[in-house]
Design a protein around this motif. Structure first.
Motif, PDB file in Angstrom:
ATOM      1  N   GLU A   1      -4.178 -72.733 -11.593  1.00  0.00           N
ATOM      2  CA  GLU A   1      -4.202 -71.401 -11.709  1.00  0.00           C
ATOM      3  C   GLU A   1      -2.659 -70.747 -11.786  1.00  0.00           C
ATOM      4  N   LEU A   2      -2.023 -71.558 -11.162  1.00  0.00           N
ATOM      5  CA  LEU A   2      -0.482 -71.199 -10.831  1.00  0.00           C
ATOM      6  C   LEU A   2       0.240 -71.407 -12.174  1.00  0.00           C
ATOM      7  N   ASP A   3       1.447 -71.116 -12.574  1.00  0.00           N
ATOM      8  CA  ASP A   3       2.355 -71.074 -13.401  1.00  0.00           C
ATOM      9  C   ASP A   3       2.737 -72.651 -13.691  1.00  0.00           C
ATOM     10  N   ASN A   4       2.612 -73.020 -15.021  1.00  0.00           N
ATOM     11  CA  ASN A   4       3.087 -74.423 -15.218  1.00  0.00           C
ATOM     12  C   ASN A   4       4.244 -74.804 -14.720  1.00  0.00           C
ATOM     13  N   LEU A   5       5.116 -73.875 -14.507  1.00  0.00           N
ATOM     14  CA  LEU A   5       6.372 -74.530 -13.888  1.00  0.00           C
ATOM     15  C   LEU A   5       6.242 -74.702 -12.568  1.00  0.00           C
ATOM     16  N   ASP A   6       5.356 -74.015 -11.966  1.00  0.00           N
ATOM     17  CA  ASP A   6       5.150 -74.218 -10.364  1.00  0.00           C
ATOM     18  C   ASP A   6       4.543 -75.492 -10.223  1.00  0.00           C
TER      19      ASP A   6
ATOM     20  N   SER B   1      -0.098 -75.612 -26.108  1.00  0.00           N
ATOM     21  CA  SER B   1      -0.076 -75.084 -24.883  1.00  0.00           C
ATOM     22  C   SER B   1      -1.702 -75.024 -24.298  1.00  0.00           C
TER      23      SER B   1
ATOM     24  N   LYS C   1      -2.249 -77.552 -19.360  1.00  0.00           N
ATOM     25  CA  LYS C   1      -3.077 -77.673 -18.075  1.00  0.00           C
ATOM     26  C   LYS C   1      -3.828 -78.817 -17.803  1.00  0.00           C
TER      27      LYS C   1
END
Lengths: 85, 26
Positions: free
Chosen positions: A45-50, A13, A17
């Motif tokens: 800073e956004l979600d990994n999926l985004d 994890s 990023k």
């Protein structure tokens, strides 16, 4: 070509990023060379999926980059006002 | 803090380990 989600499968994890950032930076650098480092930092800073969605969809990437540029310009404008006052 | 807001956003540079907001607001 492998799907973008395969980028993350083998990664711890903490490295996800980083891997997303490397790919995102390359794409943003072609759009905004002078702002790529900051825009990439903001979008990470956004979600990994985004972020994955951005890597897969140029239209989505551009819309998020435009958003980030607007936020950045607003932030910098406030900093200027703060310095003047 | 005010100091960290001036440095926002954190910059990403290829090959440099990403620390996100921690890099500007320890």
């Amino acid at each position: 070509e492998s799907p973008a989600t395969s980028i993350l499968a083998p990664a711890p994890s903490g490295d996800q990023k980083q891997m997303l950032g490397e790919r995102l930076f390359c794409l943003i650098q072609t759009m905004l060379p002078s702002l790529a480092a900051k825009i990439t930092g903001m979008l990470l800073e956004l979600d990994n999926l985004d972020v994955l969605h951005m890597l897969e969809s140029p239209e989505f990437l551009r819309s998020k980059v435009d958003e980030a540029v607007a936020v950045l310009q607003d932030h910098e404008a406030k900093q200027v006002v703060h310095q003047v006052m | 803090s005010n100091g960290s807001s001036i440095n926002w956003p954190p910059e990403f540079h290829p090959g440099v380990p990403w620390k996100g907001l921690q890099s500007i607001d320890p």
